[in-house]
Design a protein around this motif. Sequence first.
Motif, mmCIF file in Angstrom:
data_model
loop_
_atom_site.group_PDB
_atom_site.id
_atom_site.type_symbol
_atom_site.label_atom_id
_atom_site.label_comp_id
_atom_site.label_asym_id
_atom_site.label_seq_id
_atom_site.Cartn_x
_atom_site.Cartn_y
_atom_site.Cartn_z
ATOM 1 N N UNK A 154 42.873 35.816 18.421
ATOM 2 C CA UNK A 154 42.411 36.476 19.937
ATOM 3 C C UNK A 154 43.798 37.108 20.306
ATOM 4 N N UNK A 155 45.125 36.074 20.395
ATOM 5 C CA UNK A 155 46.530 36.324 21.079
ATOM 6 C C UNK A 155 47.433 36.152 19.945
ATOM 7 N N UNK A 178 45.361 40.710 22.403
ATOM 8 C CA UNK A 178 46.858 40.769 22.794
ATOM 9 C C UNK A 178 47.434 40.557 21.375
ATOM 10 N N UNK A 179 48.368 41.670 21.284
ATOM 11 C CA UNK A 179 49.592 41.598 20.133
ATOM 12 C C UNK A 179 50.952 42.220 20.729
ATOM 13 N N UNK A 199 38.694 45.185 19.985
ATOM 14 C CA UNK A 199 38.977 44.362 21.257
ATOM 15 C C UNK A 199 40.239 44.513 21.697
ATOM 16 N N UNK A 200 41.088 45.332 21.117
ATOM 17 C CA UNK A 200 42.427 45.365 21.412
ATOM 18 C C UNK A 200 42.816 45.638 22.876
ATOM 19 N N UNK A 229 41.928 49.424 25.052
ATOM 20 C CA UNK A 229 43.105 49.219 25.530
ATOM 21 C C UNK A 229 43.555 49.406 26.845
ATOM 22 N N UNK A 230 44.187 48.299 27.410
ATOM 23 C CA UNK A 230 44.754 48.746 28.851
ATOM 24 C C UNK A 230 46.322 48.862 28.940
ATOM 25 N N UNK A 231 46.957 48.232 27.857
ATOM 26 C CA UNK A 231 48.530 48.350 27.952
ATOM 27 C C UNK A 231 48.979 48.485 26.622
ATOM 28 N N UNK A 232 49.738 49.532 26.797
ATOM 29 C CA UNK A 232 50.671 50.051 25.435
ATOM 30 C C UNK A 232 51.941 50.146 25.891
#
Length: 621
Positions: A154-155, A178-179, A199-200, A229-232
């Motif tokens: 998941x993370x 989360x990556x 689910x990223x 995705x919320x944060x890139x």
Amino acid sequence: MSSLSKLEFFYARANAFTGTIPSSLLNIPSLLYFDVSYNQLNGTLEFGNISSSLEDLSLGYNNLNGPIPKSISKLVNLWILDLSHLNTQGSVDFSIFLHLKSLNDLRLSNLNSTTTIDLNAFLSSFKSLQTLDLSGNHVSARNTSSVSDPPLLSQFNLSGCGLTEFPKFLKTQDTMTILDISNNKINGQVPGWLWTLPNLDSVYLSNNTFIGFQRPTKQRLYSTWKSSMRYLFGANNNFTGYIPSFICGLHSLTVLDLSNNKFNGSIPRCMGNFSTFLEVLNLRKNRLHGGLPENISASVKSLDVGHNQLVGNLPRSLVLISSLEVLNVESNMINDTFPFCLSSLQELQVLVLRSNAFHGPIQQAGFSKLRIIDISHNHFNGTLPSNFFLYWTAMFSLGKTEDQSNRGYMGTSYYSDSMVLMIKGVEMEMVRILNILTSIDFSGNKFEGEIPTSICLLKELHLFNISNNAFTGHIPSRMANLRELESLDVSLNKLSGEIPQELGKLSYLSYMNFSHNQLVGLVPGGTQFLTQSCSSFEDNPGLFGPSLEKVCVEIHGKTSQESDIPELEKDEEEVISWKAAAIGFIPGISFGLTMGYILVSYKPEWFMNPFDRNKRRSIST
């Protein structure tokens, strides 16, 4: 506490505990959960007869050092293990962890070890693993696609691990949220399959050498892909070409940071189609041209397009972004008049128009929350009315107007606003902006007339720069009210009269420049004036006094008489003060703050680490 023979849960994380970890506490047979992470504990790890029933052992982010006890391999019931920032000071036998088959959450970041971690071995051994953090270590991640049946993570955090290629096993990680593979040496294209992981939520690609983005495969993109995705974060790479339009399909984005790359072309108009979630759009330091699109998302709080090649006017639609807190368009070729309409934005705190082709006069504007304004190096002209700063109430008494819980830095735990400021005569990049920093920079324009006397109201102002203009008249004596002032630059103007003696009482004023004016009379005494260089007073033939003699080898044009130019009339200033009281001016109390300007990007890991949320499974007792 070791006498608490039935103790099961011990949580003391995120405090300021010092000293060693008492091994007697770890030896309580009934102990299941032990978390002392994010403290200041020191010494070496000594487990003794550690409870074999432990399910959570979280010791990370302390000042612990020395080897990892091999007895940790006996804790076969561990579900969570956090040894982050343990200073092992040498080699580590990572095989001792492979016996912990029940691990769900493993954090071994920044161990200061010379040993290379074989990622394939970890992926093969831990089938229940959901969170894996190996950041800041030497990691070998080659041929990860050959691992059969890897855990569904998941993370996943491999920041700063010396990676040279994208871990291919991630292609099947449909549970990944989360990556973080930032701060590596990965080049080439960001694979298209990354964007189709359903689910990223957060992707950190910054500080690599990526050159482009592969497009998502159409089949999966339009059949099963749901943009969550919320944060890139893709800053500090070598991305070239146009900003890929498929990014506009990430409708849930909250933060998009593509700064410090080589993107060209225009800003995609589709960026205005982002949903109401977008809060940060940072395209700073690219090669973008054209104009700013009219339809910027109405939910944006921080918009930074500085250091590009943008032209035209500022879109008047910016006035519709009621949530806007930071607007930075510095170092472009924007040709426009001053955007008075932005004064209606009740949340605007930072406005940077520096180094463009803005022009024309500036009249009074009511920026009630503005704390930082930089309009330097443009073509503004005309005079500033004496009541120009009358409604800039955020700088009246910042300590009273700011929420006590909101002190610190602008931005969120995911994102920090940054900017370049002229600080004490030196251009500095602020990687983070203090919530209590205040600055006015009008330098390098064509302003005339007197310095607005309403400047005396800004008692929380730290930096004031009006150099390289054509201001005339006297320096207002009531600038001594600016008790927090640290940097004052009025050089290269046509100011006359004396330097007010009252300025010698400003205890924080560590930098000042009065050079290249027509000032006369006695230079104020006081430690602050004695620490300046002679160049701060040069080309003012009428200045004299003991302070000047001590800082200058040669006294330029010393006169025997003090200036007989009378002090400024104070009636107008008093009227302004009464007006300020009428709109709710409350005098502030001094913080006694000596500003520490942050020049490195550091935040406490417990605040920044995206892996630190939702790590606990539910406990019922």
